[in-house]
Design a protein around this motif. Structure first.
Motif, PDB file in Angstrom:
ATOM      1  N   GLY A   7      -8.633  -4.651   0.901  1.00  0.00           N
ATOM      2  CA  GLY A   7      -9.365  -4.278  -0.298  1.00  0.00           C
ATOM      3  C   GLY A   7      -8.984  -5.029  -1.556  1.00  0.00           C
ATOM      4  N   GLN A  18       0.833  -1.211   0.000  1.00  0.00           N
ATOM      5  CA  GLN A  18       0.000   0.000   0.000  1.00  0.00           C
ATOM      6  C   GLN A  18       0.862   1.253   0.000  1.00  0.00           C
ATOM      7  OE1 GLN A  18      -2.460  -0.700   3.487  1.00  0.00           O
ATOM      8  NE2 GLN A  18      -4.255  -1.078   2.227  1.00  0.00           N
ATOM      9  N   SER A  56      -8.536 -10.138   3.074  1.00  0.00           N
ATOM     10  CA  SER A  56      -8.808  -9.490   1.786  1.00  0.00           C
ATOM     11  C   SER A  56      -9.682  -8.258   1.960  1.00  0.00           C
ATOM     12  CB  SER A  56      -9.463 -10.481   0.814  1.00  0.00           C
ATOM     13  OG  SER A  56     -10.809 -10.760   1.154  1.00  0.00           O
ATOM     14  N   LYS A  57     -10.596  -8.303   2.908  1.00  0.00           N
ATOM     15  CA  LYS A  57     -11.463  -7.146   3.158  1.00  0.00           C
ATOM     16  C   LYS A  57     -10.685  -6.025   3.858  1.00  0.00           C
ATOM     17  CE  LYS A  57     -15.650  -9.976   3.393  1.00  0.00           C
ATOM     18  NZ  LYS A  57     -16.227  -9.507   2.137  1.00  0.00           N
ATOM     19  N   GLU A  58      -9.761  -6.405   4.739  1.00  0.00           N
ATOM     20  CA  GLU A  58      -8.953  -5.389   5.415  1.00  0.00           C
ATOM     21  C   GLU A  58      -8.162  -4.561   4.412  1.00  0.00           C
ATOM     22  OE1 GLU A  58      -5.418  -4.916   8.807  1.00  0.00           O
ATOM     23  OE2 GLU A  58      -6.018  -6.921   8.170  1.00  0.00           O
ATOM     24  N   LEU A  79      -3.568  -5.581  -5.227  1.00  0.00           N
ATOM     25  CA  LEU A  79      -4.411  -4.515  -4.689  1.00  0.00           C
ATOM     26  C   LEU A  79      -5.190  -3.804  -5.787  1.00  0.00           C
ATOM     27  CD1 LEU A  79      -1.956  -2.988  -2.051  1.00  0.00           C
ATOM     28  CD2 LEU A  79      -3.981  -4.387  -1.593  1.00  0.00           C
ATOM     29  N   ASP A  80      -4.582  -3.648  -6.978  1.00  0.00           N
ATOM     30  CA  ASP A  80      -5.330  -2.962  -8.039  1.00  0.00           C
ATOM     31  C   ASP A  80      -6.154  -3.920  -8.897  1.00  0.00           C
ATOM     32  OD1 ASP A  80      -3.742  -4.023 -10.157  1.00  0.00           O
ATOM     33  OD2 ASP A  80      -2.365  -2.332 -10.113  1.00  0.00           O
ATOM     34  N   ARG A 122      -9.288  -9.066  -3.693  1.00  0.00           N
ATOM     35  CA  ARG A 122     -10.206 -10.187  -3.859  1.00  0.00           C
ATOM     36  C   ARG A 122      -9.425 -11.471  -4.027  1.00  0.00           C
ATOM     37  NH1 ARG A 122     -12.360 -12.861  -8.219  1.00  0.00           N
ATOM     38  NH2 ARG A 122     -14.323 -13.914  -7.803  1.00  0.00           N
TER      39      ARG A 122
END
Length: 491
Positions: A311, A253, A307-309, A284-285, A313
């Motif tokens: 962002g 990130q 994965s939700k933390e 991430l993208d 999939r």
């Protein structure tokens, strides 16, 4: 159920590899930056942080092909349809029409008779180590695990892939037309996998599937903590595994933010490239898919929370022995479960298995069940592994037709690799990856008679000219060679 060894591991390397084995594109011309060229366009999007998003481009050309129609066989199209006395029309390497006996056949198309036989899409093996753990294997070519750090996201399996692995030929004889070649599972982040077309080639680039997305191999559970804990390193526990994932995504990130800032304000020099962060930033993208080795339901649930933390999939959980416990959540999240039927019991996290695992995942609305190999031998009979899963599901009362179950090794597998728009089913416009079987592919007696890849005949059981051998096999006792199959083996 039967106890079977962990796939991909030689006896000499079992202590480490039980961890582990578990159309053409070209480089874009470089854009010259001028006063009129925004800094934000000086680097391409997609694999955002690389000066060249495709530095090892595919040179795949496909095999020689002709226009033809397969007639008279029972067609399972991979998308849920079945045609008795069906017709599959192939034009310019693409599926042009599929239907019953009334389907029109264009003038000039050769007719292939399949009476009494079955026709399916080509099989896709979503979890293979062919080429990086060649068969027969020797230590000098055991190139699947870069087991030097918990995070080796910077490595790419394609840079270890040996195209002469005879396992590719054996897999093709079993109907396999496409494979995902993955790094092993010694690490939290094992590196990028590559999707290949199963054609003879001198180079990796000649097999590499054009425009197929990369996948990042991640591993949860026993393997990373056992490998690094035994070295008095972190991770040594499940807690350490999760902390390692989180630290890596935080670093990615930060890396992405630095690039975004530089693109936005154009101040100073661009950030220094970091191959490890580059791959995770691709996750991430959304340009790189997550292929996650994970057995236990509770650990899959934690990976979903991870994965939700951050962002991203998860595309697929591989091995996924306890997927049946989490099947509703996997369906809601759109995550495929890539599984065996009879492999279990080789370590603690592989104990709680049921042979109906795939059928139970499939029974959920939106469920994506996939049968994979992780083994140079099992890849030759994925149709039989799918048949065992189908039979297990029927034994517990799930009514699953064969035209649906075939998707476990065709269309769902393509979905797991992000290539379902190109292959995996016999639908108009898709690549003509087709197998003609001697019998019902869910029968133990079925053999692949002919295998077509992009409409080119890649294997013919009755014609030695279409039974290529690798350079590794040339001159070995027992291989009768002709000029034709030597030539094809060199393509």
């Amino acid at each position: 159920m039967r106890l079977r060894r962990l796939g991909g591991a030689s006896l000499a390397a079992i202590a480490v590899l039980a961890l582990g084995a578990c159309a053409t594109t070209g480089s874009a011309d470089a854009q010259t930056e001028t006063a009129e060229t925004p800094r934000s366009r000086a680097l391409p999007t997609g694999l955002d942080y690389a000066a060249n998003p495709d530095p090892y481009p595919s040179t795949y050309r496909g095999l020689p092909r002709e226009n033809f129609a397969i007639v008279g066989g029972t067609v399972l199209d991979g998308a849920g349809r079945k045609f008795e006395n069906g017709v599959v029309v192939v034009t310019d390497g693409r599926v042009a029409a599929v239907g019953d006996a009334s389907t029109a056949i264009p003038a000039g198309h050769r007719t292939v008779q399949a009476n009494g036989r079955f026709v399916t899409p080509g099989i896709i093996d979503v979890h293979s180590h062919l080429g990086v753990y060649p068969s027969p294997g020797v230590q000098g070519m055991s190139d699947g695990n870069e087991a030097t750090s918990p995070n080796t996201a910077q490595v790419w399996a394609e840079h270890s892939l040996w195209p002469q692995d005879p396992g590719f030929n054996a897999a093709r004889a079993g109907g396999v037309t496409t494979l995902q070649i993955l790094p092993g599972s010694a690490n939290l982040f094992g590196g990028r996998g590559v999707t290949v077309r199963n054609v003879p080639s001198v180079t990796m680039q000649g097999m590499k599937m054009p425009d197929a997305p990369y996948g990042l191999k991640m591993a949860c559970g026993e393997n990373p903590s056992r490998v690094y804990g035994s070295r008095n390193q972190s991770p040594a526990t499940g807690m350490g595994n999760m902390a390692g994932y989180r630290a890596a995504f935080i670093a990615a990130q930060d890396y992405r933010a630095k690039w975004d800032k530089w693109r936005a304000d154009g101040e100073g020099s661009p950030p220094t490239r970091n191959l490890q962060n580059e791959t995770i930033a691709g996750v991430l993208d959304g340009s790189i898919l997550v292929q996650n080795h994970c057995y236990r339901a509770d650990e899959m649930a934690m990976m979903i929370d991870l994965s939700k933390e951050f962002g991203f999939r998860i595309t697929a959980f591989h091995h996924a022995i306890e997927a049946y416990k989490l099947a509703p959540q996997l369906a809601r999240e759109g995550i495929c479960a890539d599984m065996w039927t009879g492999w279990w019991g080789f370590k603690m996290e592989a104990l709680d298995a049921v042979e109906a695992n795939a059928a139970l995942v499939d029974a959920q609305p939106g469920g994506c069940a996939v049968i994979h190999s992780d083994d140079a031998e099992l890849t030759q009979r994925l149709n039989q592994e799918a048949a065992a899963a189908l039979a297990a599901g029927r034994r517990i009362g799930l009514t699953i037709p064969e035209e649906r179950a075939i998707s476990w090794i065709t269309l769902n597998a393509a979905r797991s690799l992000g290539i379902a728009d190109q292959t995996g089913s016999l639908e108009n416009g898709k690549r003509a990856d087709v197998v003609i079987w001697s019998a019902d592919p869910f029968s133990i007696y079925a053999r692949a008679d002919q295998v077509f890849i992009d409409g080119g005949l890649a294997f013919d059981r009755m014609n030695p000219a279409y039974q290529p051998v690798s350079d590794f096999e040339l001159g070995q006792p027992g291989y009768g060679l002709s000029a034709a199959n030597v030539q094809q083996g060199a393509r």
